[in-house]
Design a protein around this motif. Structure first.
Motif, PDB file in Angstrom:
ATOM      1  N   ASN A 263      -0.512 -12.820  -9.829  1.00 19.16           N
ATOM      2  CA  ASN A 263      -0.914 -12.945  -8.449  1.00 19.16           C
ATOM      3  C   ASN A 263      -2.039 -13.769  -8.421  1.00 19.16           C
ATOM      4  OD1 ASN A 263       1.578 -12.054  -7.454  1.00 19.16           O
ATOM      5  ND2 ASN A 263       0.582 -10.077  -7.102  1.00 19.16           N
TER       6      ASN A 263
ATOM      7  N   THR B 212      -0.899  -7.909 -10.772  1.00 15.39           N
ATOM      8  CA  THR B 212      -2.154  -8.385 -10.069  1.00 15.39           C
ATOM      9  C   THR B 212      -2.658  -9.781 -10.723  1.00 15.39           C
ATOM     10  OG1 THR B 212      -2.864  -6.218  -9.294  1.00 15.39           O
ATOM     11  CG2 THR B 212      -4.387  -7.831  -9.282  1.00 15.39           C
TER      12      THR B 212
ATOM     13  N   ASP C  83      -3.281  -5.047 -15.932  1.00 16.15           N
ATOM     14  CA  ASP C  83      -2.361  -4.927 -14.803  1.00 16.15           C
ATOM     15  C   ASP C  83      -1.880  -6.344 -14.440  1.00 16.15           C
ATOM     16  OD1 ASP C  83      -1.793  -5.085 -12.019  1.00 16.15           O
ATOM     17  OD2 ASP C  83      -3.643  -4.416 -11.035  1.00 16.15           O
TER      18      ASP C  83
ATOM     19  N   ILE D  58     -10.298  -7.000 -12.464  1.00 17.69           N
ATOM     20  CA  ILE D  58      -9.125  -6.763 -12.509  1.00 17.69           C
ATOM     21  C   ILE D  58      -8.852  -6.220 -13.740  1.00 17.69           C
ATOM     22  CG2 ILE D  58      -6.653  -7.885 -12.470  1.00 17.69           C
ATOM     23  CD1 ILE D  58      -7.773 -10.218 -10.821  1.00 17.69           C
TER      24      ILE D  58
END
Length: 278
Positions: free
Chosen positions: A59, A56, A53, A49
């Motif tokens: 989450n 993302t 970001d 990841i």
């Protein structure tokens, strides 16, 4: 108890964190900052990841177990600055710190209830980061690590590179831990839901020159000559390590989780590393 299939998020998937990822049964994610770090994770089962970001990351953080191994800088812990308030939604947080926060104990034992006494800016930053993470989430564990060794990072490598030195300071001992024992210890702490402060190390603090001599014997090379500490011309960072002498106890993690180090001392660890090379 924690479901071992819950997701794991490695903020800074370095040497120790990647060893933990190999043991984790559930999905594992790791943050990346560059193409180089992305390429490194492609060779693993860790899902990358990008650190920038935010959506993302937020989450994945929700319901995941966070493991933070990025070192703090002058401005604090970069991982905390990155994940911010999203960290509050994690299932738990494990912050990998250092036994350097105890400072010098003149050969005495460092227990988790020993008062921190950092004697370098580096150790003070770690202590500050510990306290910051404790304020973020009620389910936080601080895991204090001593010297780490393992494949590619052992006395064998220094001997073969010609960089190994047997520096002798009477009475000096260091604690250490094999990277595989870090992984199994972290796995035990997370799955058992153990919180608070834990030392994670092997069972025997030892003089550093003894480790070099033993490794040299195992691979059949002459050990480097002994050098008195006063004559070693060490860098300021190396001198700071030798100013601290302590034995680190692992009794608390053993009692809390039933964990035992696979490599009780550097001898078992080095023997296995050599066998694995063959």
């Amino acid at each position: 108890m924690t479901d071992a299939l819950e997701p794991l998020l490695l903020i800074g998937p370095g040497y120790s964190a990647r060893a933990l990822a190999k043991l984790w049964a559930g999905p594992v994610y790791g943050t990346i900052r560059s193409e180089k770090s992305s390429e490194m994770l492609r060779q693993t089962d860790i899902s990358a990841i990008p650190i920038d970001d935010a959506e993302t990351l937020a989450n994945v953080i929700a319901g995941a177990h966070l493991v933070i191994s990025t070192p703090p800088g002058p401005e604090g812990c970069p991982a905390l600055q990155t994940v911010g308030s999203a960290a509050a939604s994690a299932a738990s947080i494990s912050y990998l710190s250092t036994t350097g926060v105890y400072g010098d104990l003149d050969g005495g034992w460092a227990m988790e209830w020993s008062a921190p006494n950092p004697q370098s800016e580096r150790a003070q930053r770690r202590l500050d980061a510990e306290r910051s993470w404790q304020s973020v989430h009620p389910k936080t564990r601080l895991v204090r690590l001593p010297g780490i060794y393992g494949p590619g990072r052992s006395a064998f490598d220094r001997l073969r590179e010609g960089s190994a030195r047997r520096i002798v300071k009477p009475g000096q001992v260091f604690s250490r831990v094999h990277v595989d024992d870090i992984a199994s210890g972290l796995q035990a702490l997370i799955t058992m839901g153990a919180l608070g402060v834990y030392n994670l190390c092997d069972d025997e603090a030892a003089p550093p020159q003894d480790v070099i001599a033993y490794a040299a014997k195992l691979i059949g090379v002459p050990p480097p000559p002994e050098i008195a500490f006063a004559d070693a011309d060490l860098s300021p960072m190396a001198q700071s390590f030798y100013r601290e002498c302590k034995r680190v106890s692992n009794a608390k993690i053993k009692a809390a989780t039933g964990w035992r180090p696979l490599y009780r001392t550097y001898r078992e660890g080095l023997q296995t590393l050599l066998r694995e090379e063959i």
